[in-house]
Design an enzyme around this catalytic site. Structure first.
Site, PDB file in Angstrom:
ATOM      1  N   PRO A   1       0.824  -1.218   0.000  1.00  0.00           N
ATOM      2  CA  PRO A   1       0.000   0.000   0.000  1.00  0.00           C
ATOM      3  C   PRO A   1       0.860   1.271   0.000  1.00  0.00           C
ATOM      4  O   PRO A   1       1.800   1.386   0.776  1.00  0.00           O
ATOM      5  CB  PRO A   1      -0.790  -0.100   1.307  1.00  0.00           C
ATOM      6  N   GLU A   2       0.532   2.192  -0.908  1.00  0.00           N
ATOM      7  CA  GLU A   2       1.215   3.487  -0.974  1.00  0.00           C
ATOM      8  C   GLU A   2       0.195   4.565  -0.580  1.00  0.00           C
ATOM      9  O   GLU A   2      -0.898   4.248  -0.137  1.00  0.00           O
ATOM     10  CB  GLU A   2       1.756   3.716  -2.398  1.00  0.00           C
TER      11      GLU A   2
ATOM     12  N   ARG B   1       2.233 -11.464   5.287  1.00  0.00           N
ATOM     13  CA  ARG B   1       3.688 -11.505   5.437  1.00  0.00           C
ATOM     14  C   ARG B   1       4.166 -11.096   6.833  1.00  0.00           C
ATOM     15  O   ARG B   1       5.336 -11.245   7.154  1.00  0.00           O
ATOM     16  CB  ARG B   1       4.351 -10.601   4.378  1.00  0.00           C
TER      17      ARG B   1
END
Ligand SMILES: [Zn+2]
Length: 273
Positions: A2-3, A112
C-alpha cells in the site's frame, strides 16, 4: 504494497465508519506480535478511549484517541485494516483485533507479518513526522521545493523519490507512473533536472496520486480498502506491470528494467536516459 492512495482510501473509509466509536478491548494473535511493546499494557492503555479522528501521514495511518494518544499503523507489504462485524470468524491472517463498542472490530490482517503497530504520544508522533519528507498532495510541495529536495540528493531519481525522508507516501507503483507521465527516465541523477522537468514531475506526482485515490487504490493481490473491497486503479496504470504492452503515448513496447534495486517500468522512447 500500500502506498499513499491506498492508505488514504482506507483512512477515508475508517473516518466515515468508526470515528466517534469507542475501543472496548483488543487482542493480539500469532507468534510475532505487530506491536513491539508489552501487549497487555497496550490493551489497558487504549481500552475505554474513543476514536477522535483517523489521520494519515505518508504511508502511516493514525487513530487519534480521546486519551491523547495515537495508534500508529504501517501496513508494509501485505497488511490490511478492515472493519468486520465482531461475530464474523477471524481470518487466519489476523494479527490484531481492536474491539469497538458498536459491535464491530477493526482487524489488522497480514499475510507476510511485516505490518507494525505503535502507541505514541504527541511527542512520539512529532519525532516520527520529523523523519518524513513533505506530503506530495499538500500545498507545501511546490515545483521549487521538489527541486530543492532533489538537488541535495546524490542518488538516482527513482531511489530519491522512494526515500520517505525526502517525500512521504510514494512507492514503486506510483513512482513508475509519475516518471512516465513526466517523460523522465528513473535512472537520471536526482539533482540534474531542469526547471521544466521539475514542473512536469511535480504535476505528474500529484496527478497519479490523485488518480489512485479517485479509483480507490491499486489491487494486484493483497490490498483491500477499509471494508475489505479491492481498488480499481490497476485498470488505469500506464506502465506499471504492462511490460511488452504498447506505450499509451507512442506505441513502443513498455520495458521492465531494474532501478534502485526495484523492478521498474519505462517507455524507452518517451523516457530517454
Ligand atoms: Zn512511449
Amino acid at each position: 504494497m500500500p502506498e499513499l492512495p491506498e492508505v488514504e482510501t482506507i483512512r477515508r473509509d475508517l473516518q466515515q465508519e468508526i470515528s466517534g466509536d469507542t475501543l472496548i478491548g483488543a487482542e493480539f494473535f500469532g507468534s510475532r506480535s505487530a506491536y513491539s511493546g508489552d501487549a497487555n499494557a497496550f490493551i489497558r492503555q487504549i481500552a475505554g478511549s474513543s476514536i477522535r479522528e483517523i489521520q494519515r501521514r505518508g504511508k502511516y495511518l493514525l487513530l487519534a484517541l480521546s486519551n491523547g494518544e495515537y495508534i500508529v499503523v504501517h501496513l508494509r507489504m501485505t497488511g490490511r485494516l478492515i472493519i468486520r462485524q465482531s461475530d464474523e470468524p477471524n481470518d487466519r491472517l489476523v494479527r490484531l483485533v481492536l474491539r469497538l463498542a458498536s459491535g464491530r472490530d477493526l482487524r489488522l490482517e497480514d499475510l507476510r507479518k511485516f505490518a507494525t503497530v505503535e502507541l505514541l504520544t504527541v511527542g512520539g508522533l512529532a519525532a516520527l513526522f520529523d523523519r518524513l519528507g513533505p506530503e506530495p498532495l499538500s500545498s507545501e510541495l511546490t515545483p521549487e521545493r521538489l527541486g530543492e529536495i532533489l538537488s541535495h540528493s546524490r542518488r538516482g531519481l527513482k531511489a530519491s523519490l522512494l526515500d520517505q525522508s525526502l517525500l512521504a507516501g510514494l512507492g514503486n507503483i506510483y513512482v513508475d507512473e509519475a516518471l512516465f507521465h513526466a517523460r523522465i527516465h528513473p535512472d537520471r541523477p536526482a539533482s540534474g533536472l531542469s526547471t521544466a522537468e521539475l514542473k512536469r514531475l511535480h504535476q505528474a506526482i500529484r496527478h497519479v496520486l490523485q488518480a489512485g485515490i479517485d479509483t480507490r487504490g491499486t489491487t494486484f493481490s493483497d490490498y483491500r480498502d477499509g471494508l475489505g473491497r479491492p481498488g480499481t486503479h490497476q485498470y488505469q496504470l500506464q506502465v506499471y506491470r504492462r511490460t511488452g504492452e504498447p506505450c499509451p503515448t507512442c506505441g513502443e513496447p513498455i520495458i521492465k528494467t531494474r532501478v534502485a534495486g526495484r523492478g521498474t517500468h519505462v517507455c524507452p522512447r518517451c523516457q530517454k536516459l
